[in-house]
Scaffold this motif. Sequence first.
Motif, PDB file in Angstrom:
ATOM      1  N   GLU A  39     -14.309  83.940  92.140  1.00 50.66           N
ATOM      2  CA  GLU A  39     -15.391  82.966  92.099  1.00 50.66           C
ATOM      3  C   GLU A  39     -16.039  83.002  90.725  1.00 50.66           C
ATOM      4  OE1 GLU A  39     -19.930  82.206  93.769  1.00 50.66           O
ATOM      5  OE2 GLU A  39     -18.782  83.945  94.445  1.00 50.66           O
ATOM      6  N   TYR A  40     -16.094  81.843  90.083  1.00 49.08           N
ATOM      7  CA  TYR A  40     -16.855  81.723  88.845  1.00 49.08           C
ATOM      8  C   TYR A  40     -17.716  80.474  88.935  1.00 49.08           C
ATOM      9  CZ  TYR A  40     -18.402  80.827  84.131  1.00 49.08           C
ATOM     10  OH  TYR A  40     -19.200  80.585  83.033  1.00 49.08           O
ATOM     11  N   ALA A  41     -18.974  80.588  88.555  1.00 46.91           N
ATOM     12  CA  ALA A  41     -19.865  79.427  88.538  1.00 46.91           C
ATOM     13  C   ALA A  41     -20.907  79.626  87.450  1.00 46.91           C
ATOM     14  CB  ALA A  41     -20.547  79.231  89.893  1.00 46.91           C
ATOM     15  N   ARG A  42     -21.277  78.514  86.847  1.00 50.10           N
ATOM     16  CA  ARG A  42     -22.325  78.504  85.819  1.00 50.10           C
ATOM     17  C   ARG A  42     -23.262  77.335  86.120  1.00 50.10           C
ATOM     18  NH1 ARG A  42     -23.189  79.695  80.071  1.00 50.10           N
ATOM     19  NH2 ARG A  42     -24.375  78.009  79.091  1.00 50.10           N
ATOM     20  N   GLN A  43     -24.558  77.617  86.056  1.00 50.14           N
ATOM     21  CA  GLN A  43     -25.551  76.592  86.337  1.00 50.14           C
ATOM     22  C   GLN A  43     -26.606  76.588  85.238  1.00 50.14           C
ATOM     23  OE1 GLN A  43     -26.716  76.066  90.488  1.00 50.14           O
ATOM     24  NE2 GLN A  43     -25.569  77.900  91.037  1.00 50.14           N
ATOM     25  N   GLU A  44     -26.949  75.404  84.774  1.00 49.31           N
ATOM     26  CA  GLU A  44     -27.992  75.216  83.780  1.00 49.31           C
ATOM     27  C   GLU A  44     -29.122  74.437  84.456  1.00 49.31           C
ATOM     28  OE1 GLU A  44     -26.329  73.380  80.341  1.00 49.31           O
ATOM     29  OE2 GLU A  44     -24.626  74.761  80.252  1.00 49.31           O
ATOM     30  N   ILE A  45     -30.238  75.131  84.745  1.00 52.50           N
ATOM     31  CA  ILE A  45     -31.300  74.572  85.578  1.00 52.50           C
ATOM     32  C   ILE A  45     -32.655  74.814  84.916  1.00 52.50           C
ATOM     33  CG2 ILE A  45     -32.283  74.517  87.907  1.00 52.50           C
ATOM     34  CD1 ILE A  45     -29.818  76.135  88.815  1.00 52.50           C
ATOM     35  N   PRO A  46     -33.428  73.766  84.629  1.00 55.85           N
ATOM     36  CA  PRO A  46     -34.792  73.995  84.134  1.00 55.85           C
ATOM     37  C   PRO A  46     -35.646  74.686  85.199  1.00 55.85           C
ATOM     38  CG  PRO A  46     -34.081  71.732  83.720  1.00 55.85           C
ATOM     39  CD  PRO A  46     -33.065  72.348  84.643  1.00 55.85           C
ATOM     40  N   PHE A  47     -36.504  75.584  84.756  1.00 55.42           N
ATOM     41  CA  PHE A  47     -37.399  76.286  85.672  1.00 55.42           C
ATOM     42  C   PHE A  47     -38.527  75.333  86.056  1.00 55.42           C
ATOM     43  CE2 PHE A  47     -40.504  79.242  87.181  1.00 55.42           C
ATOM     44  CZ  PHE A  47     -39.785  80.319  87.657  1.00 55.42           C
ATOM     45  N   ASP A  48     -38.698  75.097  87.358  1.00 49.02           N
ATOM     46  CA  ASP A  48     -39.626  74.065  87.826  1.00 49.02           C
ATOM     47  C   ASP A  48     -40.416  74.585  89.018  1.00 49.02           C
ATOM     48  OD1 ASP A  48     -40.955  71.774  88.524  1.00 49.02           O
ATOM     49  OD2 ASP A  48     -39.176  70.679  89.189  1.00 49.02           O
ATOM     50  N   ARG A  49     -41.695  74.901  88.808  1.00 50.40           N
ATOM     51  CA  ARG A  49     -42.556  75.405  89.885  1.00 50.40           C
ATOM     52  C   ARG A  49     -43.123  74.282  90.749  1.00 50.40           C
ATOM     53  NH1 ARG A  49     -41.981  80.766  91.271  1.00 50.40           N
ATOM     54  NH2 ARG A  49     -42.328  82.147  89.493  1.00 50.40           N
ATOM     55  N   GLY A  50     -42.828  73.036  90.433  1.00 51.44           N
ATOM     56  CA  GLY A  50     -43.270  71.950  91.283  1.00 51.44           C
ATOM     57  C   GLY A  50     -44.633  71.413  90.901  1.00 51.44           C
ATOM     58  N   VAL A  51     -45.415  71.013  91.908  1.00 55.85           N
ATOM     59  CA  VAL A  51     -46.704  70.350  91.699  1.00 55.85           C
ATOM     60  C   VAL A  51     -47.843  71.267  92.143  1.00 55.85           C
ATOM     61  CG1 VAL A  51     -45.701  68.056  91.958  1.00 55.85           C
ATOM     62  CG2 VAL A  51     -46.601  69.239  93.970  1.00 55.85           C
ATOM     63  N   VAL A  52     -49.080  70.754  91.966  1.00 61.35           N
ATOM     64  CA  VAL A  52     -50.259  71.536  92.340  1.00 61.35           C
ATOM     65  C   VAL A  52     -51.088  70.756  93.355  1.00 61.35           C
ATOM     66  CG1 VAL A  52     -50.346  72.702  90.103  1.00 61.35           C
ATOM     67  CG2 VAL A  52     -51.650  70.585  90.451  1.00 61.35           C
ATOM     68  N   ALA A  53     -51.856  71.485  94.140  1.00 56.61           N
ATOM     69  CA  ALA A  53     -52.902  70.892  94.974  1.00 56.61           C
ATOM     70  C   ALA A  53     -54.233  71.103  94.265  1.00 56.61           C
ATOM     71  CB  ALA A  53     -52.921  71.546  96.349  1.00 56.61           C
ATOM     72  N   VAL A  54     -55.064  70.077  94.237  1.00 54.44           N
ATOM     73  CA  VAL A  54     -56.361  70.159  93.568  1.00 54.44           C
ATOM     74  C   VAL A  54     -57.442  70.268  94.635  1.00 54.44           C
ATOM     75  CG1 VAL A  54     -57.958  69.038  91.984  1.00 54.44           C
ATOM     76  CG2 VAL A  54     -55.486  68.805  91.637  1.00 54.44           C
ATOM     77  N   ASN A  55     -58.154  71.385  94.597  1.00 52.24           N
ATOM     78  CA  ASN A  55     -59.171  71.665  95.624  1.00 52.24           C
ATOM     79  C   ASN A  55     -58.576  71.573  97.023  1.00 52.24           C
ATOM     80  OD1 ASN A  55     -61.267  72.024  93.690  1.00 52.24           O
ATOM     81  ND2 ASN A  55     -61.514  69.781  93.560  1.00 52.24           N
ATOM     82  N   GLY A  56     -57.338  72.069  97.151  1.00 55.48           N
ATOM     83  CA  GLY A  56     -56.662  72.090  98.440  1.00 55.48           C
ATOM     84  C   GLY A  56     -56.054  70.767  98.855  1.00 55.48           C
ATOM     85  N   GLU A  57     -56.104  69.743  97.993  1.00 52.22           N
ATOM     86  CA  GLU A  57     -55.607  68.415  98.356  1.00 52.22           C
ATOM     87  C   GLU A  57     -54.270  68.139  97.686  1.00 52.22           C
ATOM     88  OE1 GLU A  57     -56.923  63.686  98.100  1.00 52.22           O
ATOM     89  OE2 GLU A  57     -58.315  65.267  97.461  1.00 52.22           O
ATOM     90  N   LEU A  58     -53.277  67.773  98.485  1.00 49.12           N
ATOM     91  CA  LEU A  58     -51.968  67.388  97.969  1.00 49.12           C
ATOM     92  C   LEU A  58     -51.948  65.903  97.627  1.00 49.12           C
ATOM     93  CD1 LEU A  58     -49.793  69.365 100.521  1.00 49.12           C
ATOM     94  CD2 LEU A  58     -49.699  69.663  98.043  1.00 49.12           C
ATOM     95  N   GLY A  59     -50.997  65.508  96.795  1.00 46.92           N
ATOM     96  CA  GLY A  59     -50.829  64.102  96.463  1.00 46.92           C
ATOM     97  C   GLY A  59     -51.769  63.593  95.394  1.00 46.92           C
ATOM     98  N   VAL A  60     -52.513  64.479  94.741  1.00 48.53           N
ATOM     99  CA  VAL A  60     -53.424  64.058  93.681  1.00 48.53           C
ATOM    100  C   VAL A  60     -52.634  63.596  92.458  1.00 48.53           C
ATOM    101  CG1 VAL A  60     -55.281  64.817  92.141  1.00 48.53           C
ATOM    102  CG2 VAL A  60     -55.245  65.561  94.529  1.00 48.53           C
ATOM    103  N   ILE A  61     -51.491  64.209  92.215  1.00 50.18           N
ATOM    104  CA  ILE A  61     -50.598  63.779  91.143  1.00 50.18           C
ATOM    105  C   ILE A  61     -49.275  63.359  91.768  1.00 50.18           C
ATOM    106  CG2 ILE A  61     -51.666  65.273  89.415  1.00 50.18           C
ATOM    107  CD1 ILE A  61     -49.347  67.223  89.776  1.00 50.18           C
ATOM    108  N   PRO A  62     -48.484  62.539  91.082  1.00 48.59           N
ATOM    109  CA  PRO A  62     -47.204  62.103  91.645  1.00 48.59           C
ATOM    110  C   PRO A  62     -46.274  63.285  91.887  1.00 48.59           C
ATOM    111  CG  PRO A  62     -47.816  60.764  89.739  1.00 48.59           C
ATOM    112  CD  PRO A  62     -48.758  61.923  89.772  1.00 48.59           C
ATOM    113  N   ARG A  63     -45.418  63.151  92.907  1.00 52.43           N
ATOM    114  CA  ARG A  63     -44.463  64.229  93.203  1.00 52.43           C
ATOM    115  C   ARG A  63     -43.419  64.388  92.113  1.00 52.43           C
ATOM    116  NH1 ARG A  63     -41.437  61.362  98.404  1.00 52.43           N
ATOM    117  NH2 ARG A  63     -41.525  59.231  97.600  1.00 52.43           N
TER     118      ARG A  63
END
Length: 719
Positions: free
Chosen positions: A245-269
Amino acid sequence: MTRQRALLAASMSSISLFAISAPLAAEEIAETAEAETAPAGEIVITGTRPAYRGAFEELEIPQAEQVIGPQQLRDINALDLNSALDLSASVARQNNFGGLWNAFAVRGFVGDENLPSNYLVNGFNAGRGFAGPRDLSGIEAVEILKGPRAALFGRGEPGGTVNLVTKRPKFESAGEVRLLAGSFDTWRADADVQTTLGDAIGVRFVGFYEDAGSFRDTVESKRYGFMPSVAVKLGEATRVVYELEYARQEIPFDRGVVAVNGELGVIPRSRFLGEPGEGPNIAEVLGHQIELQHDFSDSWSALVGVNYRDTSLLGTSTEAELTGSRQRLLRDGRTLTRQRRLRDYDATYFVARAELAGNFTTGDVTHRVLIGADTDRFENDQVFLRARAPSLASNPTEQQLQAIDIFNPVYGRFPLPAPTPLTNRVEVQKATGIYAQYQISLAETVELRVGGRYDDYDQRLTDRAAAGRVTRTGENRFSPQVGAVWHATPELSVYATYGENFRPLSGADFAGNAFDPNQSESIEGGIKFATANGRLTATASVFSISQGNILVGDPVNAGFTIAGGEARSRGFEFDLQGEIADGLDLWVSYAYVDAENRDNVADPDFGKLIRAGDRLLNIPEHTLNVQLAYATKIADRDVRLGGGVLHVGERLGEVGTTFELPDYTLARLFAETEVTEGVRLRLDIDNLFDTTWYSNSFSQLWIQPGTPRNLRVTGSFAF
């Protein structure tokens, strides 16, 4: 000779004294059939007979298991492990480390959050390490082995084990090439070709290449790999299989989005909050696996195998700072403080297993014996650097904060700071185990199982950042299992089982002492149903799992941890799969999981108070997956149509708080038709109603959004 090798040699010598029966090779999961009950050319799976677990039919196993076979994987057009595991309601997605590895919990419990979730490949431990998210190009089937499996496989999680069955040569000439084009500029090619070299050698080559954008701004990935294998028949009774088995992956590190004051959807997904200038992280794996099976007779067989994997992860990232004293977003709701990290991780994994199994009868009583030994060595070498903002109390500049406006991000606004050393260590885990399982059939209706495993475990941690300080610990553990099956009718069985599990913990406490291992107990009971021809199976089960010695914050020494937390998971599951009418296949998987902490402790990362009764992170109470597929003919051409619905309930999104990820329901459709002989065209529509959903989180600042509606068109040519 080292102590470990001596113990292995002694255990192997003792094994040779036992009678054995044939555990079939892993690829035979898709070949067991009753030809007399199946239409011409159709394969009917009547039972799983995998390596390293013995040969048992489904109704004989006192534990719940799910097999996601080749047809189910094709029906959902699964390209990665996450997509396949979503079919099982018992499995919940966890923090995936910025998209760089697979992380999941089975029945509420997950392993070390700083390592990928472990899984097996053909019975060998293979998930630990840094190979990137697992691609399914070379996978024949995915098995979810629920409940504790320490009695056979050793240390692990009490909720269950995932085993991947690879594609191996089948001594025939055949092949398929698939080309895929999808939303977000996704392009992919897969090839699966096998042939024979004479009558005794089978060769198979599987490979893939993928170049994909995403719904996330600036995030693109590239992956490729190849998995050749060779099977050699050494006479009628012996076969050797080698897989690379050989595999190589090139993937940007992406922590996703944030919730502002506990609210989701404040910024686009779609909003990316890192720095595109970081470039991708590079994950690579080179693995070798070889197995030898020898059949002494129709009932007696031996199986020996070796697996070696070398994995690496290298790259940098700019990601949200989680410490409240440094995070400006918690004050102004707009400016995100970030930190820059560099990771240079390497891991090697060596595993050797040998197993003998047998069955014999005394009068009307059938005895089945399984006995084996294994040894493994896991070396985890980590170099970790970090550039971090100072406390907000010192009035840092925006450049010091590496700040970004979440509503109007400007990438590359500041030079990327040079990270400084934080972690520089290597950990070596060694273990040798011997195990045995005995199952007896009484009066044709009752089966009793008893098994156990003894592990000799050694862990050595060298902290190169602390002048080479060495912390070492060793453990001897016995993991028992007992179970019973009652065959109420030929199609219905009732079972119950009890098992214990353990998992060593990495690191040391304030005094430099190694942690006691994580320990758990599990009890399970259920009802299984299987039609005589194996076309339809169902399992209903209940379970209760308790886990102790979980790492929690040290209440006396801030910044350190102790092994003292307790948790419990209880629930009910129902799984059904098979043909409910001619050409109509149904898959149903439902789970209710009540997973909670059992004592008041401090969060090991930030010291937040976790109260008894708080839910475990990312674990929904209710999960349901229903898939339906219909095969027919239109204009004398094969056509397969179908779709499905996945519902995942609310989940705790951050420990020590009340922040929750909302529930979601996703629908999908697919259609596949034969254009001409050997040529097929397929359309998939995932997230049909463009639902906004979030798959997992670690905190309110690290939240992974799910993919919007997307289309995939696949053309395939079989020969």
